[in-house]
Design a protein around this motif. Structure first.
Motif, PDB file in Angstrom:
ATOM      1  N   PRO A   9      84.493  50.166 -66.897  1.00 64.58           N
ATOM      2  CA  PRO A   9      83.818  50.643 -65.703  1.00 64.58           C
ATOM      3  C   PRO A   9      84.365  51.997 -65.335  1.00 64.58           C
ATOM      4  O   PRO A   9      85.401  52.392 -65.822  1.00 64.58           O
ATOM      5  CB  PRO A   9      84.194  49.590 -64.658  1.00 64.58           C
ATOM      6  CG  PRO A   9      85.466  49.013 -65.148  1.00 64.58           C
ATOM      7  CD  PRO A   9      85.457  49.120 -66.618  1.00 64.58           C
ATOM      8  N   ASN A  12      80.788  52.550 -67.626  1.00 69.02           N
ATOM      9  CA  ASN A  12      80.517  51.723 -68.788  1.00 69.02           C
ATOM     10  C   ASN A  12      80.401  52.511 -70.064  1.00 69.02           C
ATOM     11  O   ASN A  12      79.621  52.175 -70.943  1.00 69.02           O
ATOM     12  CB  ASN A  12      79.223  50.917 -68.593  1.00 69.02           C
ATOM     13  CG  ASN A  12      79.498  49.674 -67.784  1.00 69.02           C
ATOM     14  OD1 ASN A  12      80.619  49.213 -67.719  1.00 69.02           O
ATOM     15  ND2 ASN A  12      78.464  49.151 -67.179  1.00 69.02           N
ATOM     16  N   ASP A  40      76.247  43.018 -66.636  1.00 64.02           N
ATOM     17  CA  ASP A  40      76.364  43.330 -65.213  1.00 64.02           C
ATOM     18  C   ASP A  40      75.662  42.300 -64.370  1.00 64.02           C
ATOM     19  O   ASP A  40      76.149  41.878 -63.319  1.00 64.02           O
ATOM     20  CB  ASP A  40      75.757  44.714 -64.943  1.00 64.02           C
ATOM     21  CG  ASP A  40      76.711  45.809 -65.330  1.00 64.02           C
ATOM     22  OD1 ASP A  40      76.266  46.936 -65.592  1.00 64.02           O
ATOM     23  OD2 ASP A  40      77.920  45.525 -65.375  1.00 64.02           O
ATOM     24  N   ILE A  43      77.764  39.277 -64.125  1.00 62.63           N
ATOM     25  CA  ILE A  43      78.940  39.439 -63.268  1.00 62.63           C
ATOM     26  C   ILE A  43      78.540  39.328 -61.809  1.00 62.63           C
ATOM     27  O   ILE A  43      79.191  38.662 -61.010  1.00 62.63           O
ATOM     28  CB  ILE A  43      79.601  40.803 -63.521  1.00 62.63           C
ATOM     29  CG1 ILE A  43      80.168  40.879 -64.926  1.00 62.63           C
ATOM     30  CG2 ILE A  43      80.722  41.031 -62.534  1.00 62.63           C
ATOM     31  CD1 ILE A  43      80.775  42.200 -65.219  1.00 62.63           C
ATOM     32  N   VAL A  73      84.233  39.518 -70.096  1.00 56.29           N
ATOM     33  CA  VAL A  73      84.669  40.528 -69.138  1.00 56.29           C
ATOM     34  C   VAL A  73      86.063  40.179 -68.669  1.00 56.29           C
ATOM     35  O   VAL A  73      86.401  39.009 -68.501  1.00 56.29           O
ATOM     36  CB  VAL A  73      83.680  40.607 -67.956  1.00 56.29           C
ATOM     37  CG1 VAL A  73      83.742  39.354 -67.110  1.00 56.29           C
ATOM     38  CG2 VAL A  73      83.938  41.831 -67.125  1.00 56.29           C
ATOM     39  N   LYS A  77      87.233  44.111 -64.955  1.00 57.69           N
ATOM     40  CA  LYS A  77      85.850  44.498 -65.220  1.00 57.69           C
ATOM     41  C   LYS A  77      85.702  45.346 -66.463  1.00 57.69           C
ATOM     42  O   LYS A  77      84.774  46.148 -66.570  1.00 57.69           O
ATOM     43  CB  LYS A  77      85.218  45.232 -64.019  1.00 57.69           C
ATOM     44  CG  LYS A  77      85.213  44.389 -62.765  1.00 57.69           C
ATOM     45  CD  LYS A  77      84.207  43.253 -62.897  1.00 57.69           C
ATOM     46  CE  LYS A  77      84.185  42.358 -61.686  1.00 57.69           C
ATOM     47  NZ  LYS A  77      85.167  41.274 -61.745  1.00 57.69           N
ATOM     48  N   LYS A  79      84.560  45.355 -70.114  1.00 58.74           N
ATOM     49  CA  LYS A  79      83.646  44.470 -70.809  1.00 58.74           C
ATOM     50  C   LYS A  79      83.847  44.564 -72.308  1.00 58.74           C
ATOM     51  O   LYS A  79      83.987  45.644 -72.868  1.00 58.74           O
ATOM     52  CB  LYS A  79      82.200  44.854 -70.485  1.00 58.74           C
ATOM     53  CG  LYS A  79      81.933  44.848 -68.992  1.00 58.74           C
ATOM     54  CD  LYS A  79      80.591  45.451 -68.687  1.00 58.74           C
ATOM     55  CE  LYS A  79      80.426  45.671 -67.189  1.00 58.74           C
ATOM     56  NZ  LYS A  79      81.368  46.644 -66.633  1.00 58.74           N
TER      57      LYS A  79
END
Lengths: 139, 573
Positions: A9, A12, A40, A43, A73, A77, A79
Motif C-alpha cells: 500500500p 499498490n 481490496d 479486505i 494480506v 496491508k 498484499k
C-alpha cells in the motif's frame, strides 16, 4: 506456471514480481493488477478488528479458465498475490497456504534488515532463493 | 628462469608459470641450480630487492602449483612498485582483476586478485604459508606497525575518514595474518579485538545487541553502497531479529572489511563467520558441526578440515579464550541456575504428590519435566541441550546405587496410599530383567487363576479380570513388596484403566521422611523418573496387550465351556 507478486500500500505498486516461466509475463502482470481490486474488496469486507492467520489468507480470488489467483494480506496491508496454472491441480489449498506463509516469513526477514526501506523494491538474495525454490517445487 | 618455468613457451605468466618462476628465483638465490627439480627442495623465500617497502618484504612461494588460483595478499598492493618488467605480461589474460575499492592507486596489474567466485580461500595457494617466523607472530615486521598501532588505538574515537585509514591498516594486518589461515573469511585476533572495541563504542554491554538503526548508521559510514550493506546484513544477521549480537557484528564488520578490500561478498555466510563459530569455538562442537553441514560452503572439504585444525590453534589464542571463558562462565551459571530451579521444583512437587490421586500424580510427574523446561530460559534450554547429551551416561550409574534409589523410594512412598496396584514399576535400570520376569510370573498367575476359578459368566468378564488381578495380588504381593523395597515406587496410571483397585499395599512400608537431598541426587531422581516413565509406558503397553490376550482367552474358554455343556446332555442321554 506460477507468478508471485508482493504489492504494498498505498498505491499498490509491486515490490516484487517473480514468475516461472517467463514468457507471457505481461499477461500475468495484468491479471495480478486486476486481482488487486478483488483483494481490496475482500479486505474492506472483513472490517472486523480481529485479524488472524486464517483471515490473512484470502483464498481463491478469481478463477479464470486458465488459472487461479490466490491472495494473502499481512497485517500491514501488504498484499501477496499468486497466480497458478489451473492445470496444476495437484496444488491443494494447504500448499498454497504454506507457500504464502513462507513468503510472509521471508518478507518479515527482509523487514528486519535496517538497510531496507519499506516501499523499496526487494532485492534480497535470500528472498530470491526462497521464491525460486518454492516455484521449482511447484512446477 | 623464464624459459624454465615455461613462460616463454606459453607467452605469458599464468599462475603456474608464476609460481614456478618464483620458486626458481628462490632456488637461484639460495644457490640451487635453476632447474625444474630444484623446485622440489624446501626453499626459503625469494628476495626481491626491487621492492621497497620501508623494509623488507618477503613473498611466500606457493606450495601448490597446480590448478590453484591464487589470491595475492593485500600487502602486495604496496608492492606495486615492483615492476615485473622482466617477466613480461601479467595475468591479464587469465582473469579480470578485482580492483579493490580503497586500494592504493596504480596498477594492480602486477598482482591481481582473482575474484572470489572462484572459491574463497581455496586459492590461497600458500603464498602466505611460507612466511617466515616473524610473520607467525601477530605483528608483522612491516613498517606499518608504528602508524598502524597508532591508528588502531585512535580508531574507536575517530570518524569515518579514520575508519577508512584504519581499514587499510587492518587490511595489512589482515593480509599479513591471512597466512595464518588461508581463509579470508576467518577473523584474526587483531580484527576481533578491533571489532569488539567498535562494538563497545556502539553498545557498552558486550552481551547485548546493537539495534538495527545504530548498526545501519555505523556501517553506512563505511561508504559501501546500500544494496551491498543490505546483503551484508542479510548474511550476518543469522537469527533475523533486526539486531546484531557480538558475533553477528563481528561477522558483519568482517564482511564490510572484506568488501572494502575488494572481495566479493559470498552468497551464504562462510562457516568461519557463523555466530556460533565465532562465539564458542570450544564450547559446542556438536552444534557447530551440525550448523556447518546445513550451511552451503563455498570452501571445499579439504579447506574445511584445514580450517578446523586451525580453529584449534586459533582457540588457543587469548581473545577467543576470553570469550570462550566468558561463555563457559555463562554456561556454568546457567547450569547452576537450572539446578537451582530444579531444586526449587522438587519441594513443590512433593507437596503435589502427597495430596493427589494416582491420576493426578501422573500428571504432576508428567508436568515436572515440562515445567522444568518452562522454568528455564530459552538459553538455558539451548545450554541444556548441549549439556544433556554428554551427561546422561554417568547418571544411570548413580541411580543404581542403593542410596539414591532409597531416596526415590522416600519420595514416592508419600503417594503410597494412592498408588494403585497393577504392574510394578520397574526397578532402576540395573534390574530390569527381574521385574519383567516377575511380571510374566504375575501374568501367568493371572491366566492360571481364571482357569482355576471358573468365572461365572461372560458378562462379568471385566470384573472377573479385575478379580483375577485382585486374586493375583496376594500371591504376588510378597514378590512385589520385595521388589518395591528396591524400586522407586512410581505409580502407573497409564496402565489399564480396567484395573482400578487401589491396593493397601504399602501400608506396611515405613514412611521414611524425606531428607534434604543433594542436587546430584535430585538430578539422579529426575533421570530415574524419566526412565521410569519410559519403562512405565512400555509396561503399560505390555499390560494392555496382555489384557487383550486375557480377554481372548476368556472368550475361548467360555465358548468351550458352553460347547461342553451342550455336548454333555447328549452324552448323558
Amino acid at each position: 506456471v506460477l507468478v508471485s507478486v508482493i504489492c504494498s500500500p498505498p498505491q499498490n505498486y509491486p515490490l516484487y514480481i517473480r514468475s516461472v516461466p517467463t514468457e507471457n509475463e505481461l499477461k500475468f502482470h495484468y491479471t495480478v493488477h486486476t486481482s488487486l481490486d478483488v483483494v481490496d474488496e475482500k479486505i474492506s469486507a472483513m472490517g472486523k478488528a480481529l485479524v488472524d492467520q486464517r483471515e490473512l489468507y484470502l483464498g481463491l480470488l478469481y478463477p479464470t479458465e486458465d488459472y487461479k489467483v490466490y491472495g494473502y494480506v499481512t497485517n500491514s496491508k501488504v498484499k501477496f498475490v499468486m497466480v497458478v496454472d489451473s492445470s496444476n491441480t495437484a496444488l491443494r489449498d494447504n500448499e498454497i497456504r504454506s507457500m504464502f506463509r513462507k513468503l510472509h516469513n521471508s518478507y518479515t526477514d527482509i523487514m528486519c534488515n535496517p538497510f531496507y526501506n519499506p516501499g523499496d523494491r526487494i532485492h534480497s538474495r535470500a528472498f530470491d532463493n526462497m521464491v525460486n525454490s518454492m516455484m521449482m517445487q511447484v512446477c | 628462469i623464464t624459459e624454465v618455468c615455461g613462460a616463454k613457451r606459453v607467452g605469458y605468466f599464468g599462475p603456474a608459470q608464476f609460481y614456478i618462476a618464483l620458486k626458481l628465483i628462490a632456488a637461484a638465490q639460495s644457490g640451487f641450480p635453476v632447474r625444474i627439480e630444484s623446485i622440489k627442495n624446501e626453499l626459503p623465500l625469494p628476495r626481491f630487492m626491487a621492492l621497497k617497502n620501508d623494509g623488507e618484504v618477503r613473498y611466500g612461494t606457493p606450495a601448490e602449483l597446480h590448478g590453484v588460483k591464487f589470491q595475492v595478499p593485500h600487502a602486495t598492493l604496496e608492492k606495486n612498485s615492483y615492476k615485473r618488467t622482466d617477466e613480461g605480461d601479467k595475468q591479464e589474460p587469465k582473469s579480470p582483476p578485482m580492483s579493490p575499492i580503497c586500494s592504493p592507486p596504480a596498477s594492480p596489474s602486477t598482482y591481481q586478485r582473482i575474484p572470489l567466485s572462484y572459491g574463497y580461500g581455496k586459492s590461497r595457494s600458500g603464498l602466505e604459508q611460507q612466511h617466515g617466523a616473524p610473520y607467525e607472530v601477530r605483528h608483522p615486521t612491516h613498517q606499518q606497525d608504528g602508524p598502524s598501532s597508532g591508528n588502531y588505538g585512535a580508531k574507536p574515537t575517530l570518524a569515518c575518514s579514520t575508519l577508512n585509514r584504519s581499514l587499510s591498516v587492518e587490511r595489512e594486518q589482515q593480509d599479513s595474518n591471512t597466512h595464518y589461515s588461508d581463509d579470508p573469511w576467518r577473523i584474526t585476533e587483531e580484527q576481533r579485538d578491533y571489532y569488539i572495541n567498535q562494538f563497545r563504542s556502539l553498545q557498552p554491554d558486550l552481551n547485548s545487541f546493537i539495534s538495527g538503526s545504530v548498526a545501519k548508521n555505523f556501517f553506512t559510514k563505511s561508504k559501501l553502497p546500500i544494496p551491498e550493506l543490505s546483503h551484508i546484513w542479510e548474511l550476518s544477521d543469522v537469527d533475523c531479529d533486526g539486531a546484531l549480537t557480538l558475533p553477528e557484528f563481528c561477522a558483519a564488520f568482517h564482511l564490510v572489511v572484506a568488501r572494502k578490500n575488494g572481495y566479493q561478498l559470498p552468497e551464504t555466510l562462510p562457516e568461519t563467520l557463523l555466530p556460533e563459530y565465532l562465539q564458542a569455538a570450544s564450547l559446542k562442537p556438536m552444534r557447530d558441526c551440525a550448523l556447518f553441514d546445513s550451511y552451503s560452503e563455498p570452501l571445499p572439504g579439504g579447506q574445511q578440515t584445514r580450517d578446523f585444525s586451525r580453529t584449534e590453534k586459533a582457540s588457543a589464542e587469548e581473545v577467543p579464550d576470553n570469550s570462550a571463558l566468558l561463555q563457559d562462565a555463562k554456561k556454568d551459571d546457567k547450569k547452576a541456575l537450572k539446578v537451582s530451579t530444579a531444586l526449587k521444583m522438587i519441594p513443590k512437587e512433593f507437596q503435589h504428590l502427597t495430596v493427589k490421586t494416582a491420576a493426578q500424580e501422573s500428571n504432576a510427574l508428567k508436568a515436572r519435566p515440562r515445567s522444568r523446561s518452562y522454568s528455564s530460559t530459552s538459553i538455558e534450554d539451548a545450554m541444556k541441550k548441549g549439556e544433556e547429551p554428554p551427561t546422561p551416561p554417568p547418571r544411570p550409574q548413580k541411580s543404581h546405587s542403593r542410596a539414591s534409589s532409597l531416596d526415590l523410594n522416600k519420595i514416592f512412598q508419600q503417594n503410597a496410599q494412592a498408588v494403585r496396584s497393577g504392574w510394578l514399576p520397574p526397578p532402576p535400570p540395573a534390574l530390569p530383567p527381574r521385574p519383567s520376569v516377575s511380571q510374566t510370573e504375575q501374568v501367568s498367575e493371572v491366566e492360571l487363576h481364571p482357569q482355576m476359578n471358573r468365572p461365572p459368566s461372560q458378562a462379568e468378564e471385566n470384573s472377573s479380570a479385575k478379580k483375577e488381578v485382585v486374586l493375583a495380588q496376594p500371591p504376588s504381593k510378597p514378590t512385589r513388596r520385595k521388589l518395591r523395597t528396591e524400586a522407586q515406587g512410581l505409580e502407573t496410571p497409564e496402565l489399564s484403566p480396567t484395573i482400578n483397585v487401589t491396593s493397601s499395599l504399602p501400608a506396611a512400608k515405613p514412611h521414611l521422611p524425606v531428607q534434604k537431598q543433594s542436587s546430584k541426587q535430585k538430578r539422579a531422581i529426575q533421570t530415574a523418573i524419566r526412565k521410569n516413565k519410559e519403562a512405565n509406558a512400555v509396561l503399560a503397553r505390555l499390560n494392555s496387550e496382555l489384557q487383550q490376550q486375557l480377554k481372548e482367552v476368556h472368550k475361548e474358554r467360555i465358548a468351550l465351556e458352553t460347547q461342553l455343556e451342550q455336548l454333555r446332555p447328549v452324552t448323558v442321554l
